[in-house]
Design a protein around this motif. Structure first.
Motif, PDB file in Angstrom:
ATOM      1  N   LYS A  14       1.240 -11.558  -1.273  1.00  0.00           N
ATOM      2  CA  LYS A  14       0.895 -10.399  -0.441  1.00  0.00           C
ATOM      3  C   LYS A  14      -0.382  -9.743  -0.951  1.00  0.00           C
ATOM      4  CE  LYS A  14       4.159  -7.402   0.439  1.00  0.00           C
ATOM      5  NZ  LYS A  14       5.368  -6.559   0.217  1.00  0.00           N
ATOM      6  N   ASN A 121       4.878   1.820   3.852  1.00  0.00           N
ATOM      7  CA  ASN A 121       4.840   0.804   2.790  1.00  0.00           C
ATOM      8  C   ASN A 121       4.402  -0.568   3.315  1.00  0.00           C
ATOM      9  OD1 ASN A 121       5.306   0.698  -0.038  1.00  0.00           O
ATOM     10  ND2 ASN A 121       7.061  -0.626   0.310  1.00  0.00           N
ATOM     11  N   ASP A 122       3.297  -0.587   4.077  1.00  0.00           N
ATOM     12  CA  ASP A 122       2.805  -1.836   4.671  1.00  0.00           C
ATOM     13  C   ASP A 122       1.358  -2.078   4.264  1.00  0.00           C
ATOM     14  OD1 ASP A 122       5.210  -2.332   6.042  1.00  0.00           O
ATOM     15  OD2 ASP A 122       4.573  -1.090   7.738  1.00  0.00           O
ATOM     16  N   ILE A 125      -1.607  -1.510   8.905  1.00  0.00           N
ATOM     17  CA  ILE A 125      -1.012  -0.556   9.837  1.00  0.00           C
ATOM     18  C   ILE A 125      -2.017  -0.320  10.956  1.00  0.00           C
ATOM     19  CG2 ILE A 125       0.106   1.680  10.110  1.00  0.00           C
ATOM     20  CD1 ILE A 125      -0.583   0.556   6.611  1.00  0.00           C
ATOM     21  N   ILE A 135       3.184  -0.977  -3.266  1.00  0.00           N
ATOM     22  CA  ILE A 135       3.644  -1.998  -2.319  1.00  0.00           C
ATOM     23  C   ILE A 135       4.018  -3.282  -3.054  1.00  0.00           C
ATOM     24  CG2 ILE A 135       2.956  -3.429  -0.338  1.00  0.00           C
ATOM     25  CD1 ILE A 135       1.156  -1.109   0.544  1.00  0.00           C
TER      26      ILE A 135
END
Length: 441
Positions: A14, A121-122, A125, A135
């Motif tokens: 990620k 918490n991405d 967005i 994160i």
């Protein structure tokens, strides 16, 4: 290796994914890049890292330094965006994650580089890219500062020399006792490329390029009430037969001073620090962080940026500002009146000084420093490691301000809020109750 910093392979992937997205957006953007950063040491080093990176990438940029990412600041950026549509890329440093909804409302083309707990918490967005340590399961209060997050972007372009500013920012955010996690990785990288030339375990007063008596008088880490003016310090050093005008201690003087100071501090760590010798005109990262903090708190953040970028005139101004700022702190510490509730202490102070004063006064209760700002009171809350280990989370506590028409947030150990003046008493009572519940968990 960096992979060991992440809790699992998924988090590492990620991280790599969003980093690639961010670097591509920066590389491919042809218009103005607006950098918005905070005014403290971590914010100034973050801003300096980003604009130095953009300069090397031949990008057009403009830097703004703000005390707080308020609704008013975001609305102003929104108006700017309306006039320019997609020609501006906004990079938020050391802020943005807690205010992402406001940024979204204005449709800004934005990148957020932050280490405060995010509201969302991405990674992506609605077109906003967010590189935030939380994160990935990395503690932004202890393991990486915002300048470290900014450095992670800069290193993708090979700018490893900017690691020294990340280290300076982390020291400014009190993440150096000891460095851990991603901070440790950055230090090791700086050592690998020889941007750190030495790490010395030394007495704290050797960090400053000042005569010894002045180093002691202006140091607030530690703050020793019994040695809080020049006359007391001079007499103290004379009894030890130490030359007052030395700018550093030899081993004999260091040991004499250490033994004598143990009567005033709780442990060695209060006066002994790891000094990071860096490739910079201010070659001690601790001293550099102090100069930048003074500039930011005195409202000359642009000078602080100049110091970070090694401008001689800015360095001269910063050294003078540092002395002026420290004198104000020492005088305010002497004059501060502490008010106590069951679980918190609070005081009323001056703008740009309340956070530091609060952190210096923390013992067995969190301390809130308060100052007036228009129709609001602004609050800086500070705890310590012991209180956090007992359950204190000031980030959650300061969000109570929302219930009274204000806002707040930050880290578990250090956080801020803004509350309408008419609600201060109610706010403090609710905070006191909430802290009590946290510490009884």
């Amino acid at each position: 290796m960096m992979s060991k910093i992440f809790k699992d392979e998924k988090s590492l992937q990620k991280y790599k994914y969003i980093l690639k997205k961010i670097t591509e957006r920066i590389k491919n953007h042809e218009g103005l890049i607006r950098v918005i950063t905070h005014h403290d040491t971590d914010g100034l080093t973050s801003g300096a890292i980003v604009i130095k990176m953009l300069y090397r990438l031949n990008k057009e940029f403009h830097l703004s330094i703000v005390e707080y990412l308020s609704k008013e600041v975001i609305d102003k950026l929104g108006e700017e965006h309306k006039d320019n549509k997609n020609n501006i890329l906004y990079i938020f440093c050391d802020m943005g994650s807690a205010h992402i909804k406001g940024i979204l409302n204005h449709g800004l083309n934005a990148i957020i580089l932050d280490h405060h707990p995010p509201a969302i918490n991405d990674l992506e967005i609605k077109g906003i890219y967010q590189l935030n340590s939380h994160i990935f399961g990395i503690n932004g209060a202890k393991e990486i500062s915002a300048s470290g997050v900014c450095y992670l972007v800069a290193r993708e372009f090979g700018f490893y020399d900017l690691s020294i500013l990340a280290i300076t920012g982390a020291i400014g955010d009190m993440q150096h006792r000891p460095f851990s996690g991603m901070n440790k990785f950055i230090i090791n990288e700086a050592r690998k490329y020889r941007y750190i030339t030495g790490i010395l375990k030394d007495i704290v007063y050797n960090c400053y390029d000042l005569p010894v008596w002045k180093s002691m008088m202006y140091s607030t880490q530690p703050y020793i009430r019994e040695l809080n003016d020049g006359e007391k310090i001079i007499n103290f050093l004379k009894k030890l037969n130490i030359d007052l005008n030395k700018t550093s201690f030899n081993e004999e003087d260091r040991q004499k001073l250490k033994i004598a100071l143990m009567a005033y501090v709780e442990k060695d760590d209060d006066i002994i620090v790891d000094r990071y010798v860096i490739k910079h005109k201010i070659d001690d990262a601790f001293y550099l962080s102090e100069l930048l903090n003074a500039c930011g708190r005195k409202g000359i953040g642009s000078v602080g940026i100049g110091v970070a970028l090694e401008d001689d005139e800015c360095i001269k101004i910063a050294k003078e500002t540092y002395i002026e700022y420290k004198e104000e702190i020492i005088n305010q510490l002497k004059d501060t009146k502490i008010n106590s509730l069951n679980n918190i202490e609070y005081f009323f102070g001056k703008k740009s000084m309340t956070g530091l004063i609060a952190s210096l006064l923390v013992k067995d209760k969190p301390v809130l420093g308060i100052y007036e700002d228009g129709g609001y009171y602004k609050i800086s809350s500070r705890g310590n490691e012991t209180l956090v280990n007992e359950g204190l989370n000031l980030s959650e506590i300061m969000k109570i301000a929302v219930e009274f028409g204000g806002d707040g947030g930050g880290h578990n150990v250090a956080s801020g809020a803004r509350v309408p003046k008419i609600h201060l008493e109610e706010f403090l009572k609710k905070v006191d109750d909430a802290v009590g519940k946290q510490l009884k968990k």
